[in-house]
Design a protein around this motif. Structure first.
Motif, PDB file in Angstrom:
ATOM      1  N   PRO A   1       0.806  -1.210   0.181  1.00 21.47           N
ATOM      2  CA  PRO A   1       0.024   0.026   0.074  1.00 21.47           C
ATOM      3  C   PRO A   1       0.724   1.266   0.029  1.00 21.47           C
ATOM      4  CG  PRO A   1      -0.969  -1.585   1.505  1.00 21.47           C
ATOM      5  CD  PRO A   1       0.625  -2.078   1.138  1.00 21.47           C
ATOM      6  N   ILE A   2       0.494   2.414  -0.714  1.00 24.40           N
ATOM      7  CA  ILE A   2       1.309   3.511  -0.920  1.00 24.40           C
ATOM      8  C   ILE A   2       1.107   4.145   0.248  1.00 24.40           C
ATOM      9  CG2 ILE A   2      -0.547   4.839  -1.998  1.00 24.40           C
ATOM     10  CD1 ILE A   2       3.254   4.910  -2.922  1.00 24.40           C
ATOM     11  N   GLU A   3       0.088   3.875   1.073  1.00 24.31           N
ATOM     12  CA  GLU A   3      -0.072   4.708   2.366  1.00 24.31           C
ATOM     13  C   GLU A   3       1.095   4.436   3.477  1.00 24.31           C
ATOM     14  OE1 GLU A   3      -3.929   4.243   0.234  1.00 24.31           O
ATOM     15  OE2 GLU A   3      -2.319   2.728   0.780  1.00 24.31           O
ATOM     16  N   ILE A   4       1.749   3.391   3.310  1.00 24.63           N
ATOM     17  CA  ILE A   4       2.744   3.048   4.457  1.00 24.63           C
ATOM     18  C   ILE A   4       4.020   3.685   4.008  1.00 24.63           C
ATOM     19  CG2 ILE A   4       1.600   0.970   4.928  1.00 24.63           C
ATOM     20  CD1 ILE A   4       3.662  -0.453   3.076  1.00 24.63           C
ATOM     21  N   VAL A   5       3.875   4.252   2.808  1.00 25.80           N
ATOM     22  CA  VAL A   5       5.486   4.918   2.395  1.00 25.80           C
ATOM     23  C   VAL A   5       5.438   6.460   3.047  1.00 25.80           C
ATOM     24  CG1 VAL A   5       6.823   5.913   0.318  1.00 25.80           C
ATOM     25  CG2 VAL A   5       5.439   3.690   0.342  1.00 25.80           C
ATOM     26  N   GLY A   6       6.381   6.640   3.844  1.00 26.28           N
ATOM     27  CA  GLY A   6       6.267   8.182   4.335  1.00 26.28           C
ATOM     28  C   GLY A   6       7.399   9.185   3.801  1.00 26.28           C
ATOM     29  N   ASN A   7       8.165   8.490   2.643  1.00 24.55           N
ATOM     30  CA  ASN A   7       9.241   9.262   2.088  1.00 24.55           C
ATOM     31  C   ASN A   7       8.571  10.481   1.095  1.00 24.55           C
ATOM     32  OD1 ASN A   7      11.256  10.388   0.117  1.00 24.55           O
ATOM     33  ND2 ASN A   7      12.746   9.117   1.469  1.00 24.55           N
ATOM     34  N   ARG A   8       8.633  11.732   1.251  1.00 23.77           N
ATOM     35  CA  ARG A   8       7.934  12.596   0.425  1.00 23.77           C
ATOM     36  C   ARG A   8       8.204  12.712  -0.912  1.00 23.77           C
ATOM     37  NH1 ARG A   8       7.026  18.091   4.249  1.00 23.77           N
ATOM     38  NH2 ARG A   8       5.861  17.123   6.042  1.00 23.77           N
ATOM     39  N   VAL A   9       9.645  12.419  -0.998  1.00 22.20           N
ATOM     40  CA  VAL A   9      10.093  12.286  -2.438  1.00 22.20           C
ATOM     41  C   VAL A   9       9.656  11.295  -3.330  1.00 22.20           C
ATOM     42  CG1 VAL A   9      12.274  12.324  -3.900  1.00 22.20           C
ATOM     43  CG2 VAL A   9      12.446  13.588  -1.790  1.00 22.20           C
ATOM     44  N   LEU A  10       9.547   9.792  -2.570  1.00 21.13           N
ATOM     45  CA  LEU A  10       8.943   8.743  -3.374  1.00 21.13           C
ATOM     46  C   LEU A  10       7.493   9.073  -3.872  1.00 21.13           C
ATOM     47  CD1 LEU A  10      10.839   6.009  -1.499  1.00 21.13           C
ATOM     48  CD2 LEU A  10      11.338   6.955  -3.644  1.00 21.13           C
ATOM     49  N   LEU A  11       6.641   9.632  -2.671  1.00 20.96           N
ATOM     50  CA  LEU A  11       5.435  10.012  -2.903  1.00 20.96           C
ATOM     51  C   LEU A  11       5.208  10.950  -3.973  1.00 20.96           C
ATOM     52  CD1 LEU A  11       4.190  10.193   0.844  1.00 20.96           C
ATOM     53  CD2 LEU A  11       3.756   8.521  -0.640  1.00 20.96           C
ATOM     54  N   ALA A  12       6.065  12.112  -4.054  1.00 26.97           N
ATOM     55  CA  ALA A  12       6.127  13.078  -5.128  1.00 26.97           C
ATOM     56  C   ALA A  12       5.995  12.259  -6.461  1.00 26.97           C
ATOM     57  CB  ALA A  12       6.705  13.877  -4.958  1.00 26.97           C
ATOM     58  N   LEU A  13       7.147  11.423  -6.673  1.00 32.84           N
ATOM     59  CA  LEU A  13       7.357  10.725  -7.851  1.00 32.84           C
ATOM     60  C   LEU A  13       6.173   9.726  -8.461  1.00 32.84           C
ATOM     61  CD1 LEU A  13      11.214   9.736  -7.340  1.00 32.84           C
ATOM     62  CD2 LEU A  13      10.365  11.523  -8.836  1.00 32.84           C
ATOM     63  N   SER A  14       5.630   9.146  -7.144  1.00 31.28           N
ATOM     64  CA  SER A  14       4.470   8.061  -7.651  1.00 31.28           C
ATOM     65  C   SER A  14       3.324   8.895  -8.277  1.00 31.28           C
ATOM     66  CB  SER A  14       3.925   7.529  -6.296  1.00 31.28           C
ATOM     67  OG  SER A  14       3.452   8.337  -5.439  1.00 31.28           O
ATOM     68  N   GLN A  15       3.056  10.171  -7.970  1.00 37.87           N
ATOM     69  CA  GLN A  15       2.054  11.046  -8.543  1.00 37.87           C
ATOM     70  C   GLN A  15       2.331  11.003  -9.915  1.00 37.87           C
ATOM     71  OE1 GLN A  15      -0.796  11.819  -7.160  1.00 37.87           O
ATOM     72  NE2 GLN A  15      -0.444  11.621  -4.852  1.00 37.87           N
ATOM     73  N   ALA A  16       3.501  11.096 -10.419  1.00 39.22           N
ATOM     74  CA  ALA A  16       3.623  11.038 -11.965  1.00 39.22           C
ATOM     75  C   ALA A  16       3.356   9.624 -12.741  1.00 39.22           C
ATOM     76  CB  ALA A  16       4.950  11.624 -12.214  1.00 39.22           C
TER      77      ALA A  16
END
Length: 365
Positions: A301-316
């Motif tokens: 689940p993407i919700e368990i990821v806390g790294n903001r950089v990875l979360l920003a990349l995932s949005q693309a």
């Protein structure tokens, strides 16, 4: 366009094994990933010498209250040999007033098993001590009756935190593995353009009375159809066979699948234009597919990821938006309005990647 599409389709019918293997692997991986988290762990029970069958059955009945472990009497020599040779498995040596857990030193399930068995033994031995040699079964029934009607009831409630999220291992695995494996099918399907350019059929089609739009359209239509068939087969198997649902909005879920398949087909065209070589494309595809699955929330689940950089990349990534939309439909009963943003992103992603990819492929040609 029709001729190119039919040529690709006939080729698939002649050699369908790779396509069928992708479908089978999607089902297998979704089953393994999704169902291993909810299945109970087997525990081999070795009764001590002198215990009667009645005593063993009584202890197994008490231990059977656990949903995490499944206790079954086994043969001592075989169980110990298996534990010594493979370093895996759980063994419980059962006594009338004592117990021992046998497991590999690094087995993560052993502490949980020991805690559960210890609690069961403490409760039973406490009842026996309280009975003082009297009828333990009568005392147990009296205690259970008192617990059923307590003098004081405590009611608890909880407020959902902002970080809370819905999660079901089966739904996560079916959506994630389905999208992950269809990504391979779509990217390798687009790679057929580069392969045809290398072997010659593409150049022969160019001089034929077929427009470039028809050539690309035929390949796109074929790749899109194979991807949709694969996704629909995988989701239908788990919906009809295992009860995994995508929610009440089947039409919206189908629209999300269509948008994702179009977006990944367009991404394949962009990669083909950037790489320009079928052999190099074969190397790039696994890297792109695995990276996108890791960042997009297909593996976990993407919700368990806390790294903001990875979360920003995932949005693309289209996979992030497809997973968010599908989970919203399944968990929260979303409709078209709630997934509209994800659909819009995947549509825009497809348009940009298609335009750039076709331009790059033609430029290299």
């Amino acid at each position: 366009m029709r001729a190119v599409f039919l040529a690709q389709w006939r080729q698939l019918l002649r050699v369908p094994w790779a396509f069928l293997a992708m479908i089978v692997m999607s089902v297998i991986m979704a089953s393994v990933v999704g169902y291993q988290a909810v299945s109970s762990l087997p525990v081999t029970v070795l009764p001590e010498a002198g215990m009667s069958a009645t005593q063993v059955d009584a202890w197994l009945a008490r231990l059977g209250a656990s949903s995490a472990f499944e206790f079954e009497v086994g043969e001592e020599r075989a169980a110990l040999e298996r534990l010594a040779s493979s370093g895996a498995g759980l063994v419980l040596r059962l006594g009338e007033a004592s117990w021992t857990v046998l497991a590999a030193p690094d087995d993560e399930s052993a502490p949980a098993l020991a805690a559960f068995v210890g609690r069961v033994y403490r409760e039973e031995l406490a009842l026996r001590a309280a009975a003082e040699g009297g009828d333990v079964d009568a005392l147990r029934a009296a205690v259970e009756a008192r617990l059923a009607t307590p003098a004081l009831r405590v009611v608890t409630s909880e407020v959902a935190a902002q970080d809370d999220f819905a999660y079901d291992s089966r739904t996560q695995a079916v959506f994630g593995m389905g999208l992950f494996f269809v990504t391979f099918t779509l990217l390798f399907g687009v790679n057929a353009i580069l392969e045809e350019r290398r072997t010659g059929p593409w150049n022969r089609v160019i001089v034929a009375p077929v427009s470039k739009a028809g050539m690309y359209g035929g390949h796109f239509a074929y790749t899109f159809l194979t991807g949709m068939v694969q996704l629909l087969v995988v989701y239908a198997v788990f919906r009809l066979g295992f009860g995994v649902s995508v929610g009440a909005s089947w039409g919206v879920a189908l629209l999300v699948a269509v948008a994702y398949v179009v977006a990944i087909t367009a991404l394949g065209m962009l990669l083909a234009g950037l790489v320009g070589n079928a052999q190099r494309m074969n190397v790039v595809i696994p890297i792109v597919a695995v990276s996108m699955a890791m960042l997009g929330g297909a593996y976990w689940p993407i919700e368990i990821v806390g790294n903001r950089v990875l979360l920003a990349l995932s949005q693309a990534l289209p996979m992030r938006h497809a997973m968010d939309a599908l989970k919203g439909l399944a968990y929260h009963g979303w409709g078209l309005a709630q997934v509209g943003g994800d659909l819009a992103f995947m549509a825009a992603f497809a348009l940009v990647c298609t335009a750039l990819g076709v331009w790059l492929v033609d430029r290299r040609g």
